[in-house]
Scaffold this motif. Structure first.
Motif, mmCIF file in Angstrom:
data_model
loop_
_atom_site.group_PDB
_atom_site.id
_atom_site.type_symbol
_atom_site.label_atom_id
_atom_site.label_comp_id
_atom_site.label_asym_id
_atom_site.label_seq_id
_atom_site.Cartn_x
_atom_site.Cartn_y
_atom_site.Cartn_z
ATOM 1 N N ASP A 156 -3.650 11.727 0.386
ATOM 2 C CA ASP A 156 -3.494 10.630 1.343
ATOM 3 C C ASP A 156 -4.308 9.394 0.975
ATOM 4 O O ASP A 156 -4.303 8.415 1.725
ATOM 5 N N TYR A 157 -5.004 9.417 -0.152
ATOM 6 C CA TYR A 157 -5.712 8.214 -0.589
ATOM 7 C C TYR A 157 -4.718 7.062 -0.670
ATOM 8 O O TYR A 157 -3.603 7.218 -1.177
ATOM 9 N N ARG A 158 -5.134 5.904 -0.154
ATOM 10 C CA ARG A 158 -4.283 4.715 -0.169
ATOM 11 C C ARG A 158 -4.414 4.036 -1.528
ATOM 12 O O ARG A 158 -5.518 3.830 -2.034
ATOM 13 N N LYS B 142 0.854 -1.187 0.000
ATOM 14 C CA LYS B 142 0.000 0.000 0.000
ATOM 15 C C LYS B 142 0.889 1.235 0.000
ATOM 16 O O LYS B 142 1.919 1.261 0.682
ATOM 17 N N THR B 143 0.497 2.243 -0.764
ATOM 18 C CA THR B 143 1.182 3.519 -0.708
ATOM 19 C C THR B 143 0.131 4.615 -0.773
ATOM 20 O O THR B 143 -1.062 4.344 -0.635
ATOM 21 N N ARG B 144 0.569 5.845 -0.941
ATOM 22 C CA ARG B 144 -0.368 6.970 -0.996
ATOM 23 C C ARG B 144 -0.087 7.807 -2.233
ATOM 24 O O ARG B 144 1.021 7.787 -2.763
ATOM 25 N N GLN C 14 -8.236 3.486 -1.751
ATOM 26 C CA GLN C 14 -8.977 3.638 -0.507
ATOM 27 C C GLN C 14 -8.982 5.108 -0.092
ATOM 28 O O GLN C 14 -7.983 5.599 0.443
#
Length: 150
Positions: free
Chosen positions: A141-143, A111-113, A134
């Motif tokens: 900052d959405y994942r 996971k990153t942003r 996400q």
């Protein structure tokens, strides 16, 4: 004579070593603790790697078996800013994927942003696909969840 020594070596690391490198990655907010690592990795099949040169730790990568038993989660990693651009992250990722495949995992994900386009590009270059977004906080900052079949 030409220097044939590799510029760095990879090896398995203690959690204290992971924490030491973690604290030197400026992108990571706030303080981590040994408990942060111990609690997450306890009772899970995991691989903790560091890149090292002449006794100095340059970068790390750690992951573990996810809730889907055949899928490996590449949880945390980073290279100290002064050692970036030397292929360390790529070598750590290659070793993690090699190990995961040897353990019978069929996929790896991380996971990153949005605020880390370098990580997204790194994943795409390594054959990862974006499989989920996400929303959390602002759009920066959405994942972003990236997955690769092994």
């Amino acid at each position: 004579s030409m220097d044939t020594n590799p510029p760095f070596q990879l090896r398995e690391a203690s959690l204290a070593e992971l924490l030491w490198v973690h604290e030197r990655i400026p992108e990571f907010p706030g303080k981590a603790s040994l408990d942060f690592y111990t609690e997450r990795l306890r009772h899970r099949l995991h691989l903790a790697l560091v890149a090292e040169k002449e006794g100095e730790l340059l970068g790390f990568k750690v992951g573990y078996q996810s809730d889907k038993p055949d899928t490996f989660y590449s949880w945390m990693g980073g290279v100290r800013p002064e050692f970036r651009g030397k292929g360390i992250a790529t070598s750590l990722a290659e070793e993690q994927e090699r190990w995961a495949k040897a353990q019978g995992f069929t996929a790896v994900f991380f996971k990153t942003r949005n605020r880390f386009p370098g990580m997204i590009q790194f994943g795409i270059k390594r054959g990862f696909k974006i499989v989920d977004l996400q929303p959390k906080g602002g759009v920066e900052d959405y994942r972003i969840v990236m997955r690769k079949e092994l």
